[in-house]
Design an enzyme around this catalytic site. Sequence first.
Site, short mmCIF file in Angstrom:
data_model
loop_
_atom_site.label_atom_id
_atom_site.label_comp_id
_atom_site.label_asym_id
_atom_site.label_seq_id
_atom_site.Cartn_x
_atom_site.Cartn_y
_atom_site.Cartn_z
N LYS A 128 -1.79 5.70 -2.26
CA LYS A 128 -0.76 6.56 -1.68
C LYS A 128 0.36 6.82 -2.68
CE LYS A 128 -3.11 4.72 1.79
NZ LYS A 128 -3.93 3.50 1.69
N ALA B 116 0.82 -1.22 0.00
CA ALA B 116 0.00 0.00 0.00
C ALA B 116 0.85 1.26 0.00
CB ALA B 116 -0.93 0.00 1.21
C1 HCI Z 1 -5.21 3.97 6.82
O1 HCI Z 1 -5.47 5.02 7.43
O2 HCI Z 1 -4.80 2.97 7.41
C2 HCI Z 1 -5.36 3.90 5.32
C3 HCI Z 1 -6.62 4.49 4.83
C4 HCI Z 1 -7.83 3.62 5.02
C5 HCI Z 1 -8.41 3.55 6.29
C6 HCI Z 1 -9.53 2.76 6.47
C7 HCI Z 1 -10.07 2.06 5.39
C8 HCI Z 1 -9.48 2.15 4.14
C9 HCI Z 1 -8.37 2.93 3.96
#
Ligand code: HCI
Length: 391
Positions: free
Chosen positions: A240, A207
């Site tokens: 990202k 990610a």
């Molecule tokens: C994160 O903040 O860990 C990544 C963004 C995210 C958070 C919750 C669900 C999908 C993506």
Amino acid sequence: MLGALAAPAPDPIIALMQRLAADPRDGRIDLGVGVYRDAAGRTPVMGAVAAAEARILAAQQTKGYLGLAGDPGFLAAMVDLLLGASSDRVAAVATPGGSGALRQVLALVAQANPDAQVWIGVPSWPNHAAIAEGLGLAVRPHAYLDAGGGVDTAAMLADLEGARAGDVVVLHASCHNPSGADLTGDDWAAVADLCARRGLVPLVDVAYQGFGAGLEEDVAGLRHLAGGLPEVLVAASGSKSFGLYRERVGLALALCAGPAEAGRVGAALAALNRRNFAFPPDHGARVVTTILRDPVLCADWRAELAGIRRRVQANRSALAQALRVATQGAGFDALERQRGMFSLLDLAPDRIEALRERHAIYLVPDGRINIAGLTPATIPTVATAIATVLR
Ligand code: HCI
């Protein structure tokens, strides 16, 4: 019928986003959800993304459907980015975001081996277990963090010795969410050996490629696994690395034992797409392909990503230093060693609540902070507030 539905357990990160949005106070500091922010607190559209979008807008003649797997050009470009080369052992489909990719590879697991247990480190990203459990798969925890903010590899490997052949091990390629503690090269080699010996299948969540040590470095562990194991699963996100969060760019990939297996698994993944949402989103994927296949845009994107990486690392050092000064304490070295946007602060739940209620500083209830949410202006404020709530 619908009245019988129980309220679902909320995702702690998304619940925090909603809470922050409802907070009327000026000067709220958002260290919650994992989105990159620049020194002005904005989540910018990357330069190469804007240029690719302009090209697509000027040239695109149709929005007719593509295949269930998405654009083959996108699949090939992403396989190159992730694995460094194409392979006839790869099956891949485009998905709505990295979460969509996790969903599709885990659905593949549930189909192939409903008895598979999914081993997830403690701590990990909450959606890993949520998606696995939502598919009816059993989740098993394994050790991950040591007391010094690094990885307790010995304890992790010892727990994984309890896994059965055909079980799945979820690994973070880089920039571990929520801790920032990554596996070393030796750790990846040890995990690969264990998977080979016990017949386990790694599922690597990519990610944050480019946010840790570098674009190639952040997938070195994945490539090591791919070089030595018959089967590797990958869930990759464009959110990202390309700043394409809301466009939902993802890739579900399965490295298979051979080309014949890859053909069948590719068809199974496409069928899973069909049953879940039919055709995957294309716009963001097309932006990624345009960037990766154009040398000028690609160089521009790599340079901007390197700048993001440097800013996150500079924020880490600045926060660690500000915390040493504000708390008159040591123990913040791990913050500097860890990688990516996240680290865990050792704060009790009532201290985290005090930060939110008294200082309008939002961090996830497990103590996770988004390092990229800090700016030169807010670092002293946050360090002082943390020292205050610790007193
Ligand atoms: C994160 O903040 O860990 C990544 C963004 C995210 C958070 C919750 C669900 C999908 C993506």
